[in-house]
Motif scaffolding. Sequence first.
Motif, short mmCIF file in Angstrom:
data_model
loop_
_atom_site.label_atom_id
_atom_site.label_comp_id
_atom_site.label_asym_id
_atom_site.label_seq_id
_atom_site.Cartn_x
_atom_site.Cartn_y
_atom_site.Cartn_z
N VAL A 40 15.15 14.79 37.59
CA VAL A 40 16.60 14.91 37.40
C VAL A 40 17.15 13.72 36.60
CG1 VAL A 40 18.81 14.87 38.62
CG2 VAL A 40 16.97 16.36 39.42
N ASN A 41 16.71 12.52 36.90
CA ASN A 41 17.27 11.32 36.28
C ASN A 41 16.64 10.97 34.93
OD1 ASN A 41 19.07 10.78 38.40
ND2 ASN A 41 17.46 9.79 39.57
N LYS A 42 15.52 11.59 34.60
CA LYS A 42 14.77 11.20 33.40
C LYS A 42 15.59 11.35 32.11
CE LYS A 42 11.54 13.83 31.76
NZ LYS A 42 10.31 14.54 31.43
N SER A 43 16.31 12.42 31.95
CA SER A 43 16.98 12.68 30.67
C SER A 43 18.19 11.77 30.43
CB SER A 43 17.41 14.14 30.59
OG SER A 43 18.32 14.44 31.63
N ASP A 44 18.84 11.32 31.49
CA ASP A 44 20.05 10.51 31.34
C ASP A 44 19.79 9.01 31.30
OD1 ASP A 44 21.52 12.85 31.40
OD2 ASP A 44 21.85 12.75 33.56
N ALA A 45 18.56 8.61 31.53
CA ALA A 45 18.24 7.18 31.65
C ALA A 45 17.98 6.55 30.30
CB ALA A 45 17.00 7.02 32.54
N PRO A 46 18.16 5.22 30.21
CA PRO A 46 17.77 4.51 28.99
C PRO A 46 16.26 4.64 28.76
CG PRO A 46 19.00 3.07 30.49
CD PRO A 46 18.74 4.35 31.21
N ASP A 47 15.82 4.38 27.55
CA ASP A 47 14.40 4.58 27.19
C ASP A 47 13.45 3.82 28.09
OD1 ASP A 47 15.04 6.32 25.18
OD2 ASP A 47 15.01 4.79 23.60
N TRP A 48 13.79 2.58 28.41
CA TRP A 48 12.87 1.77 29.21
C TRP A 48 12.75 2.31 30.63
CZ3 TRP A 48 14.16 -1.32 33.48
CH2 TRP A 48 15.52 -1.48 33.73
N VAL A 49 13.77 2.96 31.15
CA VAL A 49 13.70 3.55 32.49
C VAL A 49 13.04 4.94 32.41
CG1 VAL A 49 15.03 4.25 34.52
CG2 VAL A 49 15.71 2.25 33.23
N GLN A 50 13.24 5.64 31.28
CA GLN A 50 12.58 6.93 31.10
C GLN A 50 11.07 6.79 31.17
OE1 GLN A 50 13.77 8.96 27.55
NE2 GLN A 50 15.84 9.39 28.30
N SER A 51 10.55 5.69 30.65
CA SER A 51 9.10 5.47 30.71
C SER A 51 8.64 5.34 32.16
CB SER A 51 8.71 4.23 29.90
OG SER A 51 9.21 3.05 30.49
N HIS A 52 9.46 4.76 33.00
CA HIS A 52 9.12 4.67 34.43
C HIS A 52 9.13 6.05 35.08
CE1 HIS A 52 8.75 0.37 35.21
NE2 HIS A 52 9.64 0.22 34.26
N TYR A 53 10.13 6.85 34.72
CA TYR A 53 10.19 8.20 35.28
C TYR A 53 8.99 9.03 34.85
CZ TYR A 53 14.95 7.37 36.94
OH TYR A 53 16.05 6.88 37.61
N ARG A 54 8.59 8.91 33.58
CA ARG A 54 7.38 9.63 33.12
C ARG A 54 6.15 9.15 33.90
NH1 ARG A 54 9.90 8.96 28.09
NH2 ARG A 54 8.69 7.09 27.70
N PHE A 55 6.05 7.84 34.09
CA PHE A 55 4.94 7.26 34.85
C PHE A 55 4.94 7.80 36.28
CE2 PHE A 55 3.24 3.69 37.42
CZ PHE A 55 2.04 3.48 36.79
N GLN A 56 6.11 7.89 36.88
CA GLN A 56 6.22 8.38 38.26
C GLN A 56 5.86 9.85 38.35
OE1 GLN A 56 10.30 7.29 38.75
NE2 GLN A 56 9.81 5.34 39.73
N ILE A 57 6.30 10.63 37.39
CA ILE A 57 5.98 12.06 37.40
C ILE A 57 4.49 12.26 37.23
CG2 ILE A 57 6.27 14.21 36.08
CD1 ILE A 57 9.20 13.23 35.55
N ARG A 58 3.87 11.54 36.31
CA ARG A 58 2.41 11.64 36.14
C ARG A 58 1.67 11.17 37.38
NH1 ARG A 58 1.57 8.20 31.47
NH2 ARG A 58 3.60 8.62 30.61
N THR A 59 2.15 10.11 38.00
CA THR A 59 1.52 9.62 39.21
C THR A 59 1.54 10.68 40.29
OG1 THR A 59 2.12 7.33 38.71
CG2 THR A 59 1.62 7.83 41.00
N PHE A 60 2.66 11.35 40.45
CA PHE A 60 2.78 12.39 41.48
C PHE A 60 1.78 13.53 41.23
CE2 PHE A 60 4.44 16.46 42.93
CZ PHE A 60 4.65 16.20 44.27
N TRP A 61 1.79 14.08 40.02
CA TRP A 61 0.96 15.25 39.74
C TRP A 61 -0.53 14.93 39.72
CZ3 TRP A 61 2.89 19.55 41.00
CH2 TRP A 61 4.25 19.80 40.83
N ILE A 62 -0.90 13.79 39.17
CA ILE A 62 -2.31 13.40 39.17
C ILE A 62 -2.77 13.13 40.59
CG2 ILE A 62 -3.95 11.63 38.43
CD1 ILE A 62 -2.28 11.41 35.82
#
Length: 104
Positions: A40-62
């Motif tokens: 939910v928060n990934k699209s509205d976040a600044p780029d540096w925080v978006q990278s954390h959200y991508r990392f978190q999403i990958r961590t969850f699924w992997i």
Amino acid sequence: MNEVITQPNESQNAKLVYILYLVGIVVGLTSLIGVIMAYVNKSDAPDWVQSHYRFQIRTFWIGLLYGLVGLILVTVGIGILILLFVLVWFIVRCIKGMNALDKG
């Protein structure tokens, strides 16, 4: 000035996802809440925080994928080692992510 105000809030949301993941080790539902928050928060976040959200999403699924593989292989015996590895890997990724988030 607004960017300075929004960054700590975004940073806190990303940190909350990491905390929910760690709590999810004991209470599994919080990890699901964390990944939903990251999506939910990934699209509205600044780029540096978006990278954390991508990392978190990958961590969850992997983590979920390898956790399921470990559960299936428990019958063979090696599954316990896989589950232990996934647990340690998951914790390390969350801690490294929180440290990187604190450094900005």
